[in-house]
Design a protein around this motif. Structure first.
Motif, PDB file in Angstrom:
ATOM      1  N   ARG A  15       0.843  -1.206   0.000  1.00  0.00           N
ATOM      2  CA  ARG A  15       0.000   0.000   0.000  1.00  0.00           C
ATOM      3  C   ARG A  15       0.878   1.257   0.000  1.00  0.00           C
ATOM      4  O   ARG A  15       0.660   2.206  -0.754  1.00  0.00           O
ATOM      5  N   ALA A  16       1.903   1.244   0.869  1.00  0.00           N
ATOM      6  CA  ALA A  16       2.788   2.408   0.968  1.00  0.00           C
ATOM      7  C   ALA A  16       3.522   2.644  -0.358  1.00  0.00           C
ATOM      8  O   ALA A  16       3.670   3.788  -0.802  1.00  0.00           O
ATOM      9  N   LEU A  17       3.957   1.559  -1.011  1.00  0.00           N
ATOM     10  CA  LEU A  17       4.667   1.705  -2.286  1.00  0.00           C
ATOM     11  C   LEU A  17       3.746   2.255  -3.369  1.00  0.00           C
ATOM     12  O   LEU A  17       4.146   3.093  -4.177  1.00  0.00           O
ATOM     13  N   LEU A  18       2.505   1.756  -3.393  1.00  0.00           N
ATOM     14  CA  LEU A  18       1.565   2.257  -4.402  1.00  0.00           C
ATOM     15  C   LEU A  18       1.303   3.750  -4.193  1.00  0.00           C
ATOM     16  O   LEU A  18       1.249   4.525  -5.154  1.00  0.00           O
ATOM     17  N   ILE A  19       1.141   4.137  -2.938  1.00  0.00           N
ATOM     18  CA  ILE A  19       0.875   5.554  -2.652  1.00  0.00           C
ATOM     19  C   ILE A  19       2.111   6.395  -3.011  1.00  0.00           C
ATOM     20  O   ILE A  19       2.008   7.444  -3.639  1.00  0.00           O
ATOM     21  N   ALA A  20       3.280   5.910  -2.623  1.00  0.00           N
ATOM     22  CA  ALA A  20       4.492   6.710  -2.822  1.00  0.00           C
ATOM     23  C   ALA A  20       4.893   6.811  -4.287  1.00  0.00           C
ATOM     24  O   ALA A  20       5.376   7.845  -4.745  1.00  0.00           O
ATOM     25  N   ARG A  21       4.704   5.717  -5.040  1.00  0.00           N
ATOM     26  CA  ARG A  21       5.223   5.672  -6.413  1.00  0.00           C
ATOM     27  C   ARG A  21       4.151   5.858  -7.473  1.00  0.00           C
ATOM     28  O   ARG A  21       4.456   5.991  -8.656  1.00  0.00           O
ATOM     29  N   GLY A  22       2.898   5.782  -7.063  1.00  0.00           N
ATOM     30  CA  GLY A  22       1.815   5.763  -8.047  1.00  0.00           C
ATOM     31  C   GLY A  22       1.596   4.334  -8.476  1.00  0.00           C
ATOM     32  O   GLY A  22       2.446   3.464  -8.267  1.00  0.00           O
ATOM     33  N   GLY A  23       0.447   4.059  -9.066  1.00  0.00           N
ATOM     34  CA  GLY A  23       0.112   2.678  -9.451  1.00  0.00           C
ATOM     35  C   GLY A  23      -1.099   2.230  -8.672  1.00  0.00           C
ATOM     36  O   GLY A  23      -1.463   2.820  -7.648  1.00  0.00           O
ATOM     37  N   ARG A  24      -1.738   1.181  -9.172  1.00  0.00           N
ATOM     38  CA  ARG A  24      -3.029   0.795  -8.611  1.00  0.00           C
ATOM     39  C   ARG A  24      -3.055  -0.615  -8.051  1.00  0.00           C
ATOM     40  O   ARG A  24      -3.692  -0.892  -7.049  1.00  0.00           O
TER      41      ARG A  24
END
Ligand code: UT7
Length: 311
Positions: free
Chosen positions: A125-134
């Motif tokens: 979740r943190a990676l998706l928020i930080a980097r973008g992506g779904r």
């Protein structure tokens, strides 16, 4: 709240199952002792052609299929494991290759023992928020049999091999809460300087830790969300011991049916136990869209983690 929703699940088990009687070929034990002290009746052990990686790949393929998602849509891959075949490459790298995922995404292993799957979900979740992506593919996969001392009856009867996988999507309005924690402790240990030591465990201290960690995680999640346990459809906690789940049910004062249980059939599959349980629940039609679930992991480290979400 940027939360995750569950899109699909999958699981994979080795072909070979061993019941409790089969464990008497290794140690002085009995079906009666194992069943009454743990609730475990069966576990799966990998054959020579099966590993953490092969199980992880099979579980992931099924989860992607179940989610109806093109593998190219995965933006982040995490594998929770303590029993990867190699230190390098990570299990995640081998899964990434087998599934032909995109090259521009992060793929790595997460080591937090039996709490690993939920640590990995929160990291995704943190990676998706930080980097973008779904979309995130999160796997819990273990060949626990590769870590066991098959002459130690205190540990070898308790664990099994397996993998579970889940596909999540990040949604701006998805309900989601998480907690996690750690307390350095050697109560469960494997490895050592030359990775030569099999698993050793102080079972009673881990037991005491577990029966306080589950209710604490559940209460913290409910407190953060301003909800009561009646608002939750399922509690899916790490499957280590029937008596740990029973004690948590008593402490929380909830109906035992709210806690999903399958440890009788798989034993303790460490980081794989929660995603395997999720997949079974979904397959049985137990996870209708909109249901609220709490998941709790706890284990070596000591580590613990809880996540509440809607499916
Ligand atoms: O993911 C987290 C991983 N770890 C755990 O979940 C472990 C949590 N702890 C437990 O589940 C329990 O503490 C155990 C199942 C490991 C042990 O249950 P217990 O009720 O705490 O048993 P104990 O350690 O007090 O052992 C009782 C007796 C001992 O014999 P003595 O010393 O009383 O003569 C053990 O040697 O049971 C004996 N014992 C066994 N006997 C038959 C231990 N393992 C076995 C066995 N078969 N496999």
């Amino acid at each position: 709240m940027n939360g995750l929703r569950l899109l699909g699940t999958g699981r994979a088990l080795p072909e070979k199952a061993l019941d409790n009687d089969a464990m008497t070929q290794y140690v002085d034990t009995s079906d009666e002792w194992i069943t009454t002290r743990t609730g475990i009746r069966r576990r799966y052990f990998c054959a020579e052609n099966e590993t953490t990686t092969t199980l992880a790949i099979a579980a992931a393929q099924r989860a992607l299929e179940n989610a109806g998602l093109d593998p190219q849509a995965i933006d982040c891959l995490l594998v929770a494991t303590s029993s990867g075949e190699y230190v390098m490459p990570s299990t995640a790298c081998m899964v990434h290759k087998a599934l032909s995922l995109r090259e521009d995404i992060p793929a790595m292993d997460v080591g937090a023992a039996c709490a690993g799957f939920l640590y990995a979900v929160e990291t995704a979740r943190a990676l998706l928020i930080a980097r973008g992506g779904r979309h995130a593919l999160v796997i819990g996969a273990e060949q626990m049999s590769s870590l066991l001392d098959m002459s130690d009856r205190n540990t070898c009867v308790l664990f099994g091999d397996g993998a579970g996988a889940a596909v999540f999507s990040l949604e701006a309005d998805a309900e989601y809460e998480s907690v996690c924690g750690v307390r350095g402790d050697m109560a469960i240990r494997v490895g050592g300087p030359r990775r030569e030591q099999p698993m050793a465990m102080d079972g009673q201290s881990v037991f005491r830790f577990a029966v306080s960690a589950i209710p604490q995680c559940v209460q913290q999640l409910l407190g953060k969300a301003g909800l009561a346990l009646e608002d939750v459809d399922w509690v899916v906690c790490h499957q280590a011991n029937q008596r740990i789940i029973d004690a948590s049910v008593r402490r929380l004062g909830v109906p035992a049916e709210k806690f999903y249980k399958n440890l009788d059939r798989y034993a303790n599959t460490s980081a794989a136990s929660i995603p395997i349980a999720l997949d079974e629940l979904r397959e049985q039609g137990g996870l209708a869209t909109g249901m609220r679930i709490i998941m709790v992991g706890f284990g070596g480290g000591l580590t613990w983690s809880g996540i509440m979400m809607r499916v």
